[in-house]
Design a protein around this motif. Structure first.
Motif, mmCIF file in Angstrom:
data_model
loop_
_atom_site.group_PDB
_atom_site.id
_atom_site.type_symbol
_atom_site.label_atom_id
_atom_site.label_comp_id
_atom_site.label_asym_id
_atom_site.label_seq_id
_atom_site.Cartn_x
_atom_site.Cartn_y
_atom_site.Cartn_z
ATOM 1 N N ALA A 17 0.832 -1.209 0.000
ATOM 2 C CA ALA A 17 0.000 0.000 0.000
ATOM 3 C C ALA A 17 0.862 1.252 0.000
ATOM 4 C CB ALA A 17 -0.935 -0.011 1.206
ATOM 5 N N ILE A 18 1.965 1.224 0.754
ATOM 6 C CA ILE A 18 2.872 2.372 0.787
ATOM 7 C C ILE A 18 3.528 2.567 -0.570
ATOM 8 C CG2 ILE A 18 5.029 3.242 1.772
ATOM 9 C CD1 ILE A 18 4.197 1.838 4.413
ATOM 10 N N ASN A 19 4.055 1.493 -1.156
ATOM 11 C CA ASN A 19 4.737 1.590 -2.439
ATOM 12 C C ASN A 19 3.795 2.005 -3.560
ATOM 13 O OD1 ASN A 19 7.260 0.885 -1.438
ATOM 14 N ND2 ASN A 19 6.906 -1.304 -1.707
ATOM 15 N N MET A 20 2.516 1.636 -3.440
ATOM 16 C CA MET A 20 1.518 1.996 -4.452
ATOM 17 C C MET A 20 0.968 3.405 -4.252
ATOM 18 S SD MET A 20 -0.512 -1.613 -4.238
ATOM 19 C CE MET A 20 -1.982 -0.989 -5.040
ATOM 20 N N GLN A 21 1.433 4.088 -3.196
ATOM 21 C CA GLN A 21 0.942 5.426 -2.884
ATOM 22 C C GLN A 21 -0.576 5.428 -2.715
ATOM 23 O OE1 GLN A 21 2.469 8.065 -5.901
ATOM 24 N NE2 GLN A 21 4.596 7.620 -5.385
ATOM 25 N N THR A 22 -1.039 4.436 -1.969
ATOM 26 C CA THR A 22 -2.461 4.287 -1.705
ATOM 27 C C THR A 22 -2.958 5.408 -0.806
ATOM 28 O OG1 THR A 22 -2.152 1.885 -1.823
ATOM 29 C CG2 THR A 22 -4.187 2.676 -0.806
ATOM 30 N N ASP A 23 -4.164 5.881 -1.077
ATOM 31 C CA ASP A 23 -4.789 6.875 -0.200
ATOM 32 C C ASP A 23 -5.478 6.221 0.979
ATOM 33 O OD1 ASP A 23 -4.157 9.210 -1.758
ATOM 34 O OD2 ASP A 23 -5.669 8.539 -3.198
ATOM 35 N N ILE A 24 -6.106 5.063 0.739
ATOM 36 C CA ILE A 24 -6.836 4.399 1.815
ATOM 37 C C ILE A 24 -6.757 2.891 1.625
ATOM 38 C CG2 ILE A 24 -9.037 4.646 0.565
ATOM 39 C CD1 ILE A 24 -10.343 4.894 3.413
ATOM 40 N N LEU A 25 -6.474 2.195 2.701
ATOM 41 C CA LEU A 25 -6.373 0.737 2.704
ATOM 42 C C LEU A 25 -7.591 0.157 3.397
ATOM 43 C CD1 LEU A 25 -4.710 -1.926 2.351
ATOM 44 C CD2 LEU A 25 -3.726 -1.454 4.612
ATOM 45 N N ILE A 26 -8.202 -0.845 2.775
ATOM 46 C CA ILE A 26 -9.330 -1.556 3.373
ATOM 47 C C ILE A 26 -8.802 -2.887 3.873
ATOM 48 C CG2 ILE A 26 -11.612 -2.532 2.981
ATOM 49 C CD1 ILE A 26 -10.378 0.040 0.545
ATOM 50 N N TYR A 27 -9.032 -3.181 5.163
ATOM 51 C CA TYR A 27 -8.439 -4.377 5.757
ATOM 52 C C TYR A 27 -9.342 -4.901 6.871
ATOM 53 C CZ TYR A 27 -4.264 -7.314 6.208
ATOM 54 O OH TYR A 27 -3.390 -8.366 6.164
ATOM 55 N N ASN A 28 -9.056 -6.120 7.299
ATOM 56 C CA ASN A 28 -9.822 -6.691 8.412
ATOM 57 C C ASN A 28 -9.136 -6.357 9.729
ATOM 58 O OD1 ASN A 28 -7.791 -8.677 7.445
ATOM 59 N ND2 ASN A 28 -8.457 -9.819 9.243
ATOM 60 N N GLY A 29 -9.933 -6.297 10.798
ATOM 61 C CA GLY A 29 -9.422 -5.879 12.089
ATOM 62 C C GLY A 29 -8.640 -6.972 12.802
ATOM 63 N N ILE A 30 -7.392 -6.664 13.155
ATOM 64 C CA ILE A 30 -6.535 -7.576 13.911
ATOM 65 C C ILE A 30 -5.967 -6.801 15.086
ATOM 66 C CG2 ILE A 30 -4.494 -9.063 13.853
ATOM 67 C CD1 ILE A 30 -4.873 -9.224 10.804
ATOM 68 N N ASP A 31 -6.029 -7.388 16.265
ATOM 69 C CA ASP A 31 -5.529 -6.742 17.467
ATOM 70 C C ASP A 31 -4.337 -7.526 17.988
ATOM 71 O OD1 ASP A 31 -5.166 -5.173 19.646
ATOM 72 O OD2 ASP A 31 -6.954 -5.812 20.720
ATOM 73 N N SER A 32 -3.136 -7.059 17.654
ATOM 74 C CA SER A 32 -1.910 -7.710 18.105
ATOM 75 C C SER A 32 -0.794 -6.676 18.073
ATOM 76 C CB SER A 32 -1.549 -8.890 17.190
ATOM 77 O OG SER A 32 -1.196 -8.425 15.897
ATOM 78 N N GLU A 33 0.339 -7.015 18.692
ATOM 79 C CA GLU A 33 1.471 -6.085 18.693
ATOM 80 C C GLU A 33 1.974 -5.846 17.276
ATOM 81 O OE1 GLU A 33 4.550 -7.282 21.321
ATOM 82 O OE2 GLU A 33 3.277 -7.301 23.108
ATOM 83 N N GLU A 34 2.036 -6.901 16.480
ATOM 84 C CA GLU A 34 2.500 -6.757 15.101
ATOM 85 C C GLU A 34 1.543 -5.881 14.297
ATOM 86 O OE1 GLU A 34 3.545 -9.495 11.169
ATOM 87 O OE2 GLU A 34 3.016 -10.437 13.079
ATOM 88 N N ALA A 35 0.240 -6.097 14.482
ATOM 89 C CA ALA A 35 -0.739 -5.280 13.773
ATOM 90 C C ALA A 35 -0.620 -3.818 14.188
ATOM 91 C CB ALA A 35 -2.150 -5.798 14.033
ATOM 92 N N ALA A 36 -0.393 -3.567 15.467
ATOM 93 C CA ALA A 36 -0.259 -2.196 15.952
ATOM 94 C C ALA A 36 0.904 -1.485 15.270
ATOM 95 C CB ALA A 36 -0.074 -2.194 17.463
ATOM 96 N N GLN A 37 2.000 -2.191 15.048
ATOM 97 C CA GLN A 37 3.141 -1.601 14.346
ATOM 98 C C GLN A 37 2.765 -1.234 12.907
ATOM 99 O OE1 GLN A 37 6.274 -4.495 14.708
ATOM 100 N NE2 GLN A 37 6.458 -4.239 16.936
ATOM 101 N N ASN A 38 1.989 -2.105 12.275
ATOM 102 C CA ASN A 38 1.565 -1.821 10.899
ATOM 103 C C ASN A 38 0.575 -0.665 10.837
ATOM 104 O OD1 ASN A 38 2.919 -3.826 9.127
ATOM 105 N ND2 ASN A 38 1.930 -5.294 10.474
ATOM 106 N N TYR A 39 -0.312 -0.569 11.827
ATOM 107 C CA TYR A 39 -1.221 0.574 11.876
ATOM 108 C C TYR A 39 -0.424 1.870 12.004
ATOM 109 C CZ TYR A 39 -4.896 -2.899 12.884
ATOM 110 O OH TYR A 39 -5.760 -3.961 12.817
#
Length: 328
Positions: free
Chosen positions: A96-118
């Motif tokens: 998403a970053i490399n594609m210069q996306t304006d908005i990403l649609i994703y499913n909700g995940i609650d974890s330390e790794e997910a928090a870093q990606n958020y």
């Protein structure tokens, strides 16, 4: 960077690690896609696991299809849909970053790794729309999807109305404390509703996404806890396994089984009376609402005041079935 109006890609595991970098360097092309003209259009991307799991239900793909259909004629939103055989959130965010996306649609995940990606999305100025399970701490712009806590309440209300508060209940799910927020919210909602109604939840059975293992653990639960008369299953793998066990043991009249979502197997389980009710997510409506949200965001941009949109599950019993086919 050229974008297409809508594109479907399937990535295999072998290409997974390089896919994000490739997307940053390659133009997205498809024979039946329309190239974006200018930079005015909102660039949206949705990633989902392409493989069909054991339960033959892919909620994210269903939402993606609904969104793509709703945006077919849209000129202000360019949606790219990516199905990955092995979905890793870090790769989706990198892409998403490399594609210069304006908005990403994703499913909700609650974890330390997910928090870093958020956090990475926020640092890059990429907005987030969650659709299959909510995580408010993600910094998401909005959540559009099933009201999963209410879905848990719906199951408790069904049991209470059908059997009263005296029925002994077993709660069955692949992970009783899960980072997958759709299942976790259902379990929380059911727990709260059952406590308020003084319902007899006496057994917790943790299964897996492997149907054979799930069946073995449910069999052990019933052997050790024969007083269980209701199996509340937090998702479809557990529900199908519970229905299979009940059918094999001839317990269709004795064991009440509740689950979520719909496919051909679940439909047959309802017809066989091995399953009593399934709570079906309205993915078509969710996808359409997401498409409308993106169109509004493209028009109003920073002036948009986002609001969450929640959908109830649709309780479906044998008498509610219509003659239609489901992917299997």
């Amino acid at each position: 960077m050229p974008w297409v109006k809508s594109e479907w890609k399937r990535w295999s595991r072998g290409y997974r690690l390089g896919a994000a970098l490739l997307l940053g360097a390659m133009s997205c092309t498809a024979t039946d896609s329309i190239a974006a003209e200018g930079e005015e259009a909102l660039r949206a991307a949705i990633f989902y696991p392409k493989q069909i799991w054991v339960q033959d239900i892919n909620i994210m793909e269903q939402i993606a299809v609904s969104m793509e259909n709703a945006l077919q004629e849209a000129e202000t939103v360019h949606l790219s849909c990516y199905g990955m055989e092995e979905l890793v959130m870090e790769d989706a965010v990198e892409a998403a970053i490399n594609m210069q996306t304006d908005i990403l649609i994703y499913n909700g995940i609650d974890s330390e790794e997910a928090a870093q990606n958020y956090s990475r999305l926020q640092e890059q100025g990429i907005r987030l729309l969650l659709v299959d399970g909510d995580v408010e701490s993600s910094g998401r712009l909005a959540y559009i999807g099933t009201d999963n806590e209410k879905a848990g309440w719906q199951a408790a209300e069904y049991i209470d109305q059908a059997m009263g508060s005296k029925a002994v209940i077993g709660v069955i799910a692949p992970a009783l404390d899960t980072g997958l927020q759709s299942v976790g919210a259902r379990l929380r909602g059911f727990a709260q509703a059952s406590r308020e109604r003084n319902m007899k939840v006496e057994v917790y059975c943790e299964t897996t996404y492997d149907s054979l293992t799930a069946m073995q653990r449910i069999e052990s639960m019933l052997d050790e806890q024969p007083q269980v008369k209701v199996s509340f299953c937090g998702e479809a793998v557990a529900g199908q396994a519970a229905a299979d066990v009940g059918r094999e043991r001839g317990l269709e009249e004795e064991l009440t089984v509740l689950t979520y979502d719909m496919n051909s197997r679940i439909s047959q389980d309802l017809r066989d009376r091995a399953l009593d009710v399934t709570f079906v997510q309205d993915t078509e409506a969710v996808g359409k609402a997401c498409a409308d949200f993106l169109l509004q965001l493209a028009e109003e941009k920073n002036d948009l005041v986002p609001e969450d949109i929640l959908f109830d599950c649709i309780p479906t019993e044998l008498e509610d079935l219509v003659e239609e086919s489901y992917e299997s």
